[in-house]
Design an enzyme around this catalytic site. Structure first.
Site: not given
Ligand code: CP3
Length: 353
Positions: A36, A40, A49, A85, A160
């Site tokens: 990650r 953000r 974004r 994602d 999910y």
């Molecule tokens: O920088 C990186 O690692 C690459 C991008 C990445 C994202 N999601 C971007 C993202 C990666 C590798 C993921 C994987 C992901 N997504 C996982 C596995 C990793 C982990 O953290 O365990 C999981 C479980 C998800 C599902 C998911 N997607 C979640 C739990 C969330 C967060 C929701 C929130 O807003 O709190 C997302 C959304 C997400 N994926 C964001 C990002 C940057 C946030 C959305 C935003 O910025 O508007």
């Protein structure tokens, strides 16, 4: 003319500290990247974004390239991870879902019956053509810095899909898994196929390594993991094994599962922050590289405490035949990006040889 003279960028990439560590070769310094790292915690991310929903951003190669590069420019990390994602391939096969800010993926119609499963079709390369294009553009920009592709493992995706969104207890998932093992097996096979096809598309477009995220697998006892989950993760890893890029396998709260995760076949096992890397290695076995595992919440402590913990992770990692420094889970959005940069610098300084 030799191959290296014809394509000088490729040897530099293959010789990067990150890929060398994945292959358990000697490294000039311990490579570091952060799960990650794109997201953000960075003001430049929030800027590009603004007004673009998460899943829309994932389908725009120009935005994906820019966001993937941001942490490389800012922190000097040794690898980039594609901005995407784990639910992207599900969206690509037509699952009605959205990523709700502050919540996570939300699925309109959860999958809990055989009829529901019929709605989940296999992934074709064309479904993710925009993601493949984003990979090609990003690789061209990154030059010698490796790009990591990724996907969600079948269990984490199933959670999910079956729950309909994020879940603390995974109760619907476990009800299906324990109550209808035949349907569970069919769902896991379908998801393994989608995940393998998604990883294959990224590898064919040029990523240098892949990570399989099984974030929520720590919810399972080892016996159930071995019987009903690990074979499907192993099938994904094996399906892309012939493509020749290193595979990283990561989950959270996996202390009791690490040995079985190691057996699933990846070259690198990611370790969360609950277990020191040298102890983790005893459970995984001596012939795997490890990735991890600074507690992401520890980054909020005063710098001296962060530095001490960073050094402790490096020290424990020396027991491994390959160590990629990372956090034990993703960057917390409120993290000071300046601290991440300092950790990168410290890892490089302390491990230089
Ligand atoms: O920088 C990186 O690692 C690459 C991008 C990445 C994202 N999601 C971007 C993202 C990666 C590798 C993921 C994987 C992901 N997504 C996982 C596995 C990793 C982990 O953290 O365990 C999981 C479980 C998800 C599902 C998911 N997607 C979640 C739990 C969330 C967060 C929701 C929130 O807003 O709190 C997302 C959304 C997400 N994926 C964001 C990002 C940057 C946030 C959305 C935003 O910025 O508007």
């Amino acid at each position: 003319m030799t191959a290296s003279a014809a394509a000088p960028a490729v040897p530099a990439l293959q010789d990067s500290a990150f890929l060398r560590a994945c292959r358990r070769e000697p490294v000039p310094h311990t490579p570091v990247w952060f799960m990650r790292q794109a997201g953000r915690s960075l003001p430049e991310y929030r800027k590009v974004r603004a007004g673009v929903p998460m899943l829309e951003a994932c389908w725009r190669p120009d935005l994906v390239t820019e966001i993937t590069l941001q942490p490389v420019r800012r922190h000097g990390v040794d690898a980039a991870i594609l901005f995407s994602d784990i639910v992207v391939p599900l969206k690509a096969v037509g699952v009605d879902l959205d990523i709700v800010p502050g919540v996570g993926p939300v699925v309109a119609e959860p999958i809990r019956t055989a009829a529901d499963l019929d709605r989940l079709r296999p992934l074709e390369p064309d479904d993710v053509a925009a993601i493949a294009e984003a990979v090609r553009m990003t690789v061209a920009e990154l030059g010698p810095v490796p790009l990591i592709g990724f996907a969600g493992a079948p269990f984490t995706l199933a959670s999910y899909l079956v729950e309909g969104g994020p879940s603390r207890n995974h109760e619907h998932t476990k009800a299906l898994m324990y109550g209808d093992p035949v349907l569970w097996d069919a769902l896991m096979r379908r998801l393994a196929g989608i995940t393998a096809a998604f990883l294959r598309a990224q590898i064919e477009a040029g990523v240098s390594a892949v990570q399989l995220f099984d974030s929520w697998v720590g919810a399972l006892p080892a016996t159930d993991y071995v019987r009903q989950v690990q074979p499907h993760s192993a099938a994904v890893l094996s399906a892309v094994g012939e493509l020749g890029v290193p595979r990283i396998h990561f989950g959270v709260v996996t202390g009791e599962l690490l040995g079985h995760m190691g057996d699933a076949g990846a070259e690198v096992v990611g370790v969360d922050f609950r277990l020191p890397l040298d102890e983790a290695l005893q459970r995984i076995g001596p012939d795997r590289a490890v990735q991890g595992n600074l507690d992401p919440a520890a980054l909020f402590a005063p710098w001296e405490a962060v530095a001490e913990r960073t050094r402790a992770v490096l020290a424990a990692g020396r027991a491994a035949p390959g160590h990629i420094f990372n956090l034990g889970h993703g960057v917390i959005p409120e993290t000071d990006p300046g601290v991440l940069t300092r950790v990168v610098d410290l890892v490089h300084e302390e491990s230089a040889r």
